[in-house]
Design a protein around this motif. Structure first.
Motif, PDB file in Angstrom:
ATOM      1  N   ASN A  63       0.829  -1.207   0.000  1.00 54.38           N
ATOM      2  CA  ASN A  63       0.000   0.000   0.000  1.00 54.38           C
ATOM      3  C   ASN A  63       0.863   1.256   0.000  1.00 54.38           C
ATOM      4  OD1 ASN A  63      -2.603  -1.360   0.265  1.00 54.38           O
ATOM      5  ND2 ASN A  63      -1.950  -1.852   2.350  1.00 54.38           N
ATOM      6  N   GLN A  64       0.301   2.327  -0.463  1.00 59.03           N
ATOM      7  CA  GLN A  64       0.933   3.636  -0.406  1.00 59.03           C
ATOM      8  C   GLN A  64      -0.125   4.662  -0.023  1.00 59.03           C
ATOM      9  OE1 GLN A  64       1.971   5.364  -4.297  1.00 59.03           O
ATOM     10  NE2 GLN A  64       1.059   3.541  -5.244  1.00 59.03           N
ATOM     11  N   PRO A  65       0.267   5.704   0.711  1.00 58.73           N
ATOM     12  CA  PRO A  65      -0.727   6.686   1.152  1.00 58.73           C
ATOM     13  C   PRO A  65      -1.252   7.527  -0.002  1.00 58.73           C
ATOM     14  CG  PRO A  65       1.479   7.415   1.731  1.00 58.73           C
ATOM     15  CD  PRO A  65       1.621   6.022   1.199  1.00 58.73           C
ATOM     16  N   SER A  66      -2.513   7.871   0.112  1.00 54.64           N
ATOM     17  CA  SER A  66      -3.143   8.749  -0.859  1.00 54.64           C
ATOM     18  C   SER A  66      -4.102   9.657  -0.101  1.00 54.64           C
ATOM     19  CB  SER A  66      -3.903   7.934  -1.902  1.00 54.64           C
ATOM     20  OG  SER A  66      -4.629   8.774  -2.767  1.00 54.64           O
ATOM     21  N   TYR A  67      -4.429  10.799  -0.692  1.00 53.41           N
ATOM     22  CA  TYR A  67      -5.245  11.774   0.017  1.00 53.41           C
ATOM     23  C   TYR A  67      -6.372  12.266  -0.887  1.00 53.41           C
ATOM     24  CZ  TYR A  67      -0.991  11.642   2.758  1.00 53.41           C
ATOM     25  OH  TYR A  67       0.094  11.203   3.489  1.00 53.41           O
ATOM     26  N   ASP A  68      -7.593  12.198  -0.354  1.00 50.04           N
ATOM     27  CA  ASP A  68      -8.764  12.707  -1.065  1.00 50.04           C
ATOM     28  C   ASP A  68      -9.225  14.007  -0.427  1.00 50.04           C
ATOM     29  OD1 ASP A  68      -8.662  10.441  -2.575  1.00 50.04           O
ATOM     30  OD2 ASP A  68     -10.506   9.548  -1.782  1.00 50.04           O
ATOM     31  N   ILE A  69      -9.625  14.960  -1.259  1.00 48.66           N
ATOM     32  CA  ILE A  69     -10.250  16.178  -0.753  1.00 48.66           C
ATOM     33  C   ILE A  69     -11.762  15.950  -0.753  1.00 48.66           C
ATOM     34  CG2 ILE A  69     -10.638  18.636  -1.118  1.00 48.66           C
ATOM     35  CD1 ILE A  69      -7.968  18.792  -2.480  1.00 48.66           C
ATOM     36  N   MET A  70     -12.359  16.005   0.417  1.00 50.93           N
ATOM     37  CA  MET A  70     -13.798  15.847   0.572  1.00 50.93           C
ATOM     38  C   MET A  70     -14.433  17.225   0.753  1.00 50.93           C
ATOM     39  SD  MET A  70     -13.878  12.525   0.461  1.00 50.93           S
ATOM     40  CE  MET A  70     -15.533  12.076   1.007  1.00 50.93           C
ATOM     41  N   VAL A  71     -15.689  17.337   0.351  1.00 52.01           N
ATOM     42  CA  VAL A  71     -16.384  18.618   0.463  1.00 52.01           C
ATOM     43  C   VAL A  71     -17.788  18.418   1.012  1.00 52.01           C
ATOM     44  CG1 VAL A  71     -17.200  18.520  -1.937  1.00 52.01           C
ATOM     45  CG2 VAL A  71     -17.070  20.723  -0.762  1.00 52.01           C
ATOM     46  N   SER A 133     -13.068  26.571   4.360  1.00 52.55           N
ATOM     47  CA  SER A 133     -14.126  25.898   5.120  1.00 52.55           C
ATOM     48  C   SER A 133     -14.977  25.036   4.183  1.00 52.55           C
ATOM     49  CB  SER A 133     -15.013  26.937   5.802  1.00 52.55           C
ATOM     50  OG  SER A 133     -15.602  27.797   4.839  1.00 52.55           O
ATOM     51  N   GLY A 134     -15.436  23.905   4.719  1.00 52.25           N
ATOM     52  CA  GLY A 134     -16.245  22.981   3.922  1.00 52.25           C
ATOM     53  C   GLY A 134     -15.425  21.909   3.236  1.00 52.25           C
ATOM     54  N   PHE A 135     -14.100  22.104   3.215  1.00 50.34           N
ATOM     55  CA  PHE A 135     -13.212  21.113   2.597  1.00 50.34           C
ATOM     56  C   PHE A 135     -12.365  20.449   3.681  1.00 50.34           C
ATOM     57  CE2 PHE A 135     -14.142  24.060  -0.809  1.00 50.34           C
ATOM     58  CZ  PHE A 135     -14.332  23.233  -1.901  1.00 50.34           C
ATOM     59  N   GLU A 136     -12.067  19.172   3.492  1.00 47.74           N
ATOM     60  CA  GLU A 136     -11.183  18.459   4.404  1.00 47.74           C
ATOM     61  C   GLU A 136     -10.421  17.389   3.633  1.00 47.74           C
ATOM     62  OE1 GLU A 136     -13.233  16.341   7.432  1.00 47.74           O
ATOM     63  OE2 GLU A 136     -14.537  15.253   6.059  1.00 47.74           O
ATOM     64  N   ILE A 137      -9.317  16.954   4.209  1.00 50.79           N
ATOM     65  CA  ILE A 137      -8.493  15.929   3.562  1.00 50.79           C
ATOM     66  C   ILE A 137      -8.672  14.612   4.308  1.00 50.79           C
ATOM     67  CG2 ILE A 137      -6.151  15.212   2.968  1.00 50.79           C
ATOM     68  CD1 ILE A 137      -5.386  18.143   2.772  1.00 50.79           C
ATOM     69  N   VAL A 138      -8.936  13.555   3.539  1.00 48.96           N
ATOM     70  CA  VAL A 138      -9.087  12.211   4.105  1.00 48.96           C
ATOM     71  C   VAL A 138      -7.965  11.327   3.570  1.00 48.96           C
ATOM     72  CG1 VAL A 138     -10.536  10.156   4.213  1.00 48.96           C
ATOM     73  CG2 VAL A 138     -11.574  12.425   4.363  1.00 48.96           C
ATOM     74  N   LYS A 139      -7.265  10.697   4.480  1.00 51.06           N
ATOM     75  CA  LYS A 139      -6.179   9.808   4.074  1.00 51.06           C
ATOM     76  C   LYS A 139      -6.725   8.427   3.745  1.00 51.06           C
ATOM     77  CE  LYS A 139      -1.793   7.786   5.592  1.00 51.06           C
ATOM     78  NZ  LYS A 139      -0.826   7.657   6.697  1.00 51.06           N
ATOM     79  N   ARG A 140      -6.300   7.881   2.637  1.00 53.63           N
ATOM     80  CA  ARG A 140      -6.670   6.523   2.229  1.00 53.63           C
ATOM     81  C   ARG A 140      -5.400   5.783   1.810  1.00 53.63           C
ATOM     82  NH1 ARG A 140     -12.314   6.967   1.602  1.00 53.63           N
ATOM     83  NH2 ARG A 140     -13.013   9.031   0.902  1.00 53.63           N
ATOM     84  N   ASN A 141      -5.579   4.535   1.414  1.00 60.65           N
ATOM     85  CA  ASN A 141      -4.448   3.732   0.930  1.00 60.65           C
ATOM     86  C   ASN A 141      -4.706   3.290  -0.498  1.00 60.65           C
ATOM     87  OD1 ASN A 141      -2.513   3.342   3.198  1.00 60.65           O
ATOM     88  ND2 ASN A 141      -4.367   2.640   4.222  1.00 60.65           N
ATOM     89  N   LEU A 142      -3.758   3.532  -1.354  1.00 58.68           N
ATOM     90  CA  LEU A 142      -3.790   3.004  -2.715  1.00 58.68           C
ATOM     91  C   LEU A 142      -2.810   1.843  -2.803  1.00 58.68           C
ATOM     92  CD1 LEU A 142      -3.839   6.233  -4.904  1.00 58.68           C
ATOM     93  CD2 LEU A 142      -5.765   4.835  -4.150  1.00 58.68           C
ATOM     94  N   ARG A 143      -2.951   1.062  -3.849  1.00 58.17           N
ATOM     95  CA  ARG A 143      -2.061  -0.080  -4.028  1.00 58.17           C
ATOM     96  C   ARG A 143      -0.680   0.364  -4.500  1.00 58.17           C
ATOM     97  NH1 ARG A 143      -3.202  -3.933  -0.747  1.00 58.17           N
ATOM     98  NH2 ARG A 143      -4.654  -5.522  -1.486  1.00 58.17           N
TER      99      ARG A 143
END
Length: 651
Positions: A63-71, A133-143
């Motif tokens: 796995n490797q870290p990845s980051y999504d911007i959520m709104v 405001s209204g945006f946040e970063i969520v950490k996920r895992n990619l392959r």
């Protein structure tokens, strides 16, 4: 009595409703949690996806870290959109498009605004997130792929769509799910279980602590690691041998049903389906309608099995007692049957019994065996159904239930097949005799033929082919350790195996022998017709080879299909021999054979009709095909002559 029934029902119903309301409002906090959702922020803790290893413990997928911007659209206040776009290096038009999409999904629920940012992009944005405001970063895992092969085996992971979200409450917008391959088949095991935290907010939208002291919070659980049956070295070698070719290779360990290699060609590097370019790369792969890199030929491609099917024809003939090892049929360069029809034979003329019928691949011998089998009973339909039952006992004509999400059944024709083809009846054994050499209505996938050879190697049984060897903390499905018995008695396999051994000793694969390894095999070709701009054209035959080794205590069984490869011993045969030697010895002794096979390309054959030709060009190409076919037949004849010389010397 009747007067009391209705009041009783009303009283009972009222009591049930009151008790249910009491439970929901006083005891169960679930609805309260949902009703207070506006004042509670839900934070998901995404687990690490399980690692994937090969049978020897080699790490294949990490796995490797990845980051999504959520709104959350309703929480967006006054922000500098131009600065935001500059940080993310996206145009303002994309910002507006993504925000509109998020609003359509839900103004108050988080959804993905931009997915799979890398570390550099994340670092640049993180410091200034408080301004948006209204945006946040969520950490996920990619392959993170440790090898560049096996894309068809692994599959990939991608964001869930709305259909999946609606069908499974576990998944939320932005979540990742396995697609195709092992990632899809073992999704629930690999994904783990995400944790959930409920944070309470005041009227100023500030975090004031865990909701109810964390009573509803859960801890994430990482996915389980999986060990595949695949030998990574053999898989890599198989993919190298199939460069500039189309087809499939499937290798199985006979004693366990474990898949050692599952090669489809052409393939691609699994790493290209990771990151923000995934969508574009997937679209390019999907739209490649010529080479079809997403099409797993080892599991999906249904081909006529050609001469390898003669193994089944012989075994069924022995089981049905229409022949024995000494039964002799004469061949006159082919097989005449029914109203002047002729099945050309490359096996040479003269008397043929089971042994030399196999190693010389005599069409006349097996055509006669099939006719005797179907003519055993007065009703050809009953005979065909008995024959089909034997065929299906080898896993042919069935989706075998292996642990991959895709596949085809192939075809083992029955009386129903021929009732549809001949609605007025009147069909006889001669009408379907081409089944005897694997050319009629019979269709097989490479994995089915490899499994057939595993059953022959085991002298009558096989295990359902499977791709997962072990799962940490779990047992593999019982169906993969359950023995399947064929309908052929064990005693009938010995003479057939000897015939397959002689294919390498003095038969059609004599020139492919590997020093120190006793290999049993069978060459094959399958006729290949297509329509080119309205005209039916016979293309170069498919090249087929099946084998297992060693002869005693077999450790590998395999099937090789090369589309438009021609004679089975010219390209599929060398690939099979090299794969066997690589697996059993760990090295290749015949470097000349390896070099020729690695450098062999069939791209000119595949590209022949890519551009629409005019009539004169089409006729020219058809003539070229005929010339090339004649050359192939000349090569076959040369090999046969050398075999005859060896046979004469041996005698």
């Amino acid at each position: 009595m009747r007067k009391s029934v209705l009041p009783t029902i009303i009283i009972i119903t009222t009591v049930i409703i009151v008790l249910r309301l009491f439970y929901l409002q006083v005891i169960d906090d679930t609805l309260r949690l949902k009703s207070e959702n506006n004042a509670i922020k839900i934070i998901y803790d995404y687990p690490e996806r399980g690692y994937i290893y090969d049978r020897n413990g080699k790490l294949l997928v990490a796995n490797q870290p990845s980051y999504d911007i959520m709104v959350i659209p309703r929480e967006i206040k006054k922000i500098d959109t131009l600065e935001f776009c500059k940080l993310l290096k996206i145009p303002k038009e994309l910002f507006d498009k993504q925000l509109k999409r998020a609003i359509n999904y839900s103004p108050r629920l988080p959804s993905v605004f931009l997915s799979q940012l890398n570390k550099m992009e994340y670092a640049a944005l993180q410091e200034k997130m408080r301004k948006f405001s209204g945006f946040e970063i969520v950490k996920r895992n990619l392959r993170d792929y440790q090898v560049h092969v096996g894309a068809n085996i692994f599959g990939s992971i991608a964001q869930v769509n709305q259909k999946i979200i609606d069908a499974n409450e576990y998944y939320k917008s932005g979540d990742l799910i396995g697609k195709q391959g092992v990632e899809e088949s073992y999704e629930e095991i690999l994904r783990g279980i995400k944790g959930v935290k409920y944070r309470q907010k005041n009227k100023y939208n500030k975090d004031i602590g865990a909701y109810k002291q964390g009573e509803f919070d859960t801890i994430s659980k990482n996915g389980e690691d999986i060990t595949l049956t695949i030998d990574a070295t053999l898989q890599k070698y198989g993919e190298e041998l199939m460069i500039n070719k189309r087809g499939g290779i499937v290798a199985i360990e006979p004693k366990s049903g474990e898949i050692l290699a599952l090669v489809t060609a052409p393939s691609y590097d699994p790493a290209i389906l990771v990151g923000r370019q995934r969508s574009r790369n997937y679209t390019n792969l999907y739209n490649d309608s010529l080479s079809k890199p997403l099409y797993d030929r080892g599991l999906l491609a249904e081909y006529p099995p050609g001469s390898p099917f003669k193994i089944i024809t012989g075994l069924v003939g022995l089981q049905e007692k229409v022949i024995d090892e000494q039964t002799t049929f004469f061949c006159f360069h082919g097989f005449s049957y029914g109203r002047g029809r002729f099945m050309k034979c490359h096996g040479g003329s003269g008397p043929h019994q089971l042994n030399n019928g196999l190693y010389r691949s005599c069409n006349a011998y097996f055509g006669n065996v099939y006719l005797k089998t179907i003519s055993k009973y007065k009703d050809p339909g009953a005979s065909v159904d008995i024959w089909a039952k034997h065929v299906k006992s080898f896993g042919l004509g069935n989706f075998m239930g292996y642990d991959l999400p895709t596949g085809r059944k192939g075809k083992a024709p029955t009386s129903k097949t021929y009732k549809k083809m001949y609605p007025n009846g009147g069909w006889t054994a001669t009408a379907i005799v081409s089944n005897s050499i694997g050319q009629g209505e019979v269709l097989t996938t490479p994995i089915q033929l490899a499994n057939m050879m595993a059953a022959v190697a085991n002298q009558g049984y096989y295990y359902t082919p499977h791709i997962v060897k072990k799962i940490k903390g779990r047992k593999i499905d019982k169906k993969f350790t359950t023995k399947h018995q064929t309908t052929i008695d064990r005693r009938h396999y010995k003479p057939v195996i000897q015939g397959l051994f002689d294919v390498y000793n003095k038969g059609t694969a004599y020139h492919l022998k590997v020093e120190g390894i006793d290999i049993c095999g069978k060459t094959g070709t399958a006729e290949n017709y297509t329509r080119v701009y309205g005209k039916r054209v016979k293309l170069k035959d498919h090249s087929i080879f099946v084998a297992f080794a060693p002869k005693d205590n077999p450790k590998i069984a395999l099937a090789v299909f090369v589309e438009n490869g021609g004679y089975g011993a010219t390209i599929a045969g060398p690939i099979a021999s090299l794969m066997i030697e690589k697996y059993l010895k760990g090295k290749i002794t015949r470097k000349d054979l390896e070099t020729r096979t690695l450098e062999r390309t069939l791209m000119a054959e595949y590209n022949r009709f890519v551009k629409k030709p005019n009539d004169s060009t089409l006729l020219k190409e058809i003539k070229i095909l005929e010339v090339e076919k004649a050359k192939e037949e000349k090569i076959e004849k040369t090999i046969k002559q050398s075999i005859d010389t060896v046979k004469t010397t041996t005698n």
